[in-house]
Design a protein around this motif. Sequence first.
Motif, short mmCIF file in Angstrom:
data_model
loop_
_atom_site.label_atom_id
_atom_site.label_comp_id
_atom_site.label_asym_id
_atom_site.label_seq_id
_atom_site.Cartn_x
_atom_site.Cartn_y
_atom_site.Cartn_z
N VAL A 13 60.17 55.40 38.22
CA VAL A 13 59.21 54.29 38.23
C VAL A 13 58.71 54.04 36.80
O VAL A 13 57.54 54.24 36.50
N PRO A 14 59.58 53.55 35.92
CA PRO A 14 59.20 53.43 34.51
C PRO A 14 58.27 52.27 34.18
O PRO A 14 57.46 52.39 33.26
N LYS A 15 58.36 51.14 34.90
CA LYS A 15 57.59 49.95 34.55
C LYS A 15 56.48 49.69 35.56
O LYS A 15 56.59 50.07 36.73
N ALA A 16 55.45 48.99 35.12
CA ALA A 16 54.35 48.61 36.02
C ALA A 16 54.91 47.85 37.22
O ALA A 16 55.74 46.96 37.06
N VAL A 32 53.67 54.22 43.20
CA VAL A 32 53.73 53.00 42.37
C VAL A 32 53.21 53.27 40.96
O VAL A 32 52.15 53.87 40.78
N ARG A 33 53.96 52.78 39.97
CA ARG A 33 53.51 52.82 38.58
C ARG A 33 52.50 51.68 38.40
O ARG A 33 52.76 50.54 38.74
N GLN A 34 51.33 52.02 37.83
CA GLN A 34 50.26 51.04 37.63
C GLN A 34 50.38 50.36 36.27
O GLN A 34 51.12 50.82 35.40
N LYS A 35 49.63 49.29 36.09
CA LYS A 35 49.65 48.55 34.82
C LYS A 35 49.16 49.40 33.66
O LYS A 35 49.60 49.21 32.53
N ASP A 36 48.27 50.35 33.93
CA ASP A 36 47.77 51.23 32.86
C ASP A 36 48.66 52.46 32.65
O ASP A 36 48.27 53.40 32.00
N ARG A 37 49.85 52.46 33.26
CA ARG A 37 50.87 53.52 33.18
C ARG A 37 50.57 54.72 34.08
O ARG A 37 51.36 55.65 34.15
N SER A 38 49.43 54.73 34.75
CA SER A 38 49.14 55.82 35.68
C SER A 38 50.00 55.64 36.94
O SER A 38 50.72 54.64 37.09
N GLY A 59 61.87 49.48 44.25
CA GLY A 59 62.03 48.23 43.52
C GLY A 59 60.85 48.00 42.62
O GLY A 59 60.23 48.94 42.13
N ASN A 60 60.53 46.72 42.42
CA ASN A 60 59.38 46.33 41.61
C ASN A 60 58.61 45.29 42.40
O ASN A 60 59.20 44.37 42.96
N ALA A 61 57.30 45.43 42.46
CA ALA A 61 56.48 44.52 43.26
C ALA A 61 55.16 44.22 42.56
O ALA A 61 54.67 45.02 41.76
N LYS A 62 54.59 43.08 42.89
CA LYS A 62 53.25 42.72 42.44
C LYS A 62 52.24 43.00 43.54
O LYS A 62 51.05 43.11 43.30
N SER A 63 52.74 43.08 44.77
CA SER A 63 51.89 43.36 45.92
C SER A 63 52.77 43.81 47.08
O SER A 63 53.99 43.73 47.01
N PHE A 64 52.10 44.29 48.13
CA PHE A 64 52.78 44.69 49.36
C PHE A 64 52.08 44.00 50.52
O PHE A 64 50.85 43.93 50.55
N THR A 65 52.86 43.49 51.47
CA THR A 65 52.27 42.74 52.58
C THR A 65 52.73 43.31 53.92
O THR A 65 53.93 43.46 54.15
N CYS A 66 51.78 43.60 54.76
CA CYS A 66 52.07 44.07 56.11
C CYS A 66 52.71 42.92 56.88
O CYS A 66 52.18 41.80 56.90
N ASP A 74 47.39 45.13 46.68
CA ASP A 74 47.92 45.14 45.32
C ASP A 74 48.66 46.45 45.08
O ASP A 74 48.74 47.31 45.98
N ILE A 75 49.20 46.62 43.87
CA ILE A 75 50.00 47.82 43.61
C ILE A 75 49.16 49.09 43.54
O ILE A 75 49.71 50.19 43.52
N GLY A 76 47.85 48.96 43.55
CA GLY A 76 46.97 50.13 43.61
C GLY A 76 46.58 50.50 45.03
O GLY A 76 45.85 51.46 45.24
N GLY A 77 47.05 49.72 46.01
CA GLY A 77 46.72 49.99 47.41
C GLY A 77 45.42 49.36 47.86
O GLY A 77 44.91 49.68 48.93
N ASN A 78 44.88 48.44 47.08
CA ASN A 78 43.63 47.77 47.46
C ASN A 78 43.94 46.54 48.30
O ASN A 78 44.81 45.74 47.93
#
Length: 126
Positions: A13-16, A32-38, A59-66, A74-78
Motif C-alpha cells: 500500500v505505497p500511495k494514499a 488503507v494508506r492515508q494521505k498523511d502516509r499513516s 486497489g486504490n480508492a477515494k472512498s468505500f460505499t456499502c 472515506d479512506i479513514g473509515g469515517n
Amino acid sequence: GRSWIMLGHETHVPKAGDFLTAYMGEDPVILVRQKDRSLKVFLNQCPHRGMRICRTDGGNAKSFTCSYHGWAYDIGGNLVNVPYESEAFCEDFNKAEWGPGQARVETYKGLIFANWDKNAPNLREY
C-alpha cells in the motif's frame, strides 16, 4: 484478542488510498494508506446492516460505499455520506458514531500489524 496480526507489508500500500482487504481472525478488515502516509485498519463491514463496504481484494480508492444502502466512508473509515439522511434519520443522527470499528496499527521493518485490543501491549513489547 490481545494478539498482533500481520496483515501485509508497507510496499503493498505505497500511495494514499491504496488498500487491501484481509482478515483478523474471522473479522474482515480493510488496510488503507492515508494521505498523511499513516495506515488505518478498520472493519470491512457497514455498522448499519453488516454488509461489506469493500468487495474487492485491493486497489486504490477515494472512498468505500456499502452496496446495501449506499452509506459512504472515506479512506479513514469515517462515515461521510448517507443517502436521504435528512428524510430517513432524526436530527441528532451523528455520522461520527457510525464508522466501522478501528484497529490499532503498528509496523515493524515494513510489516504491518493490527490489534483490536486497546489495552494490549504495543507491538515491540508483545
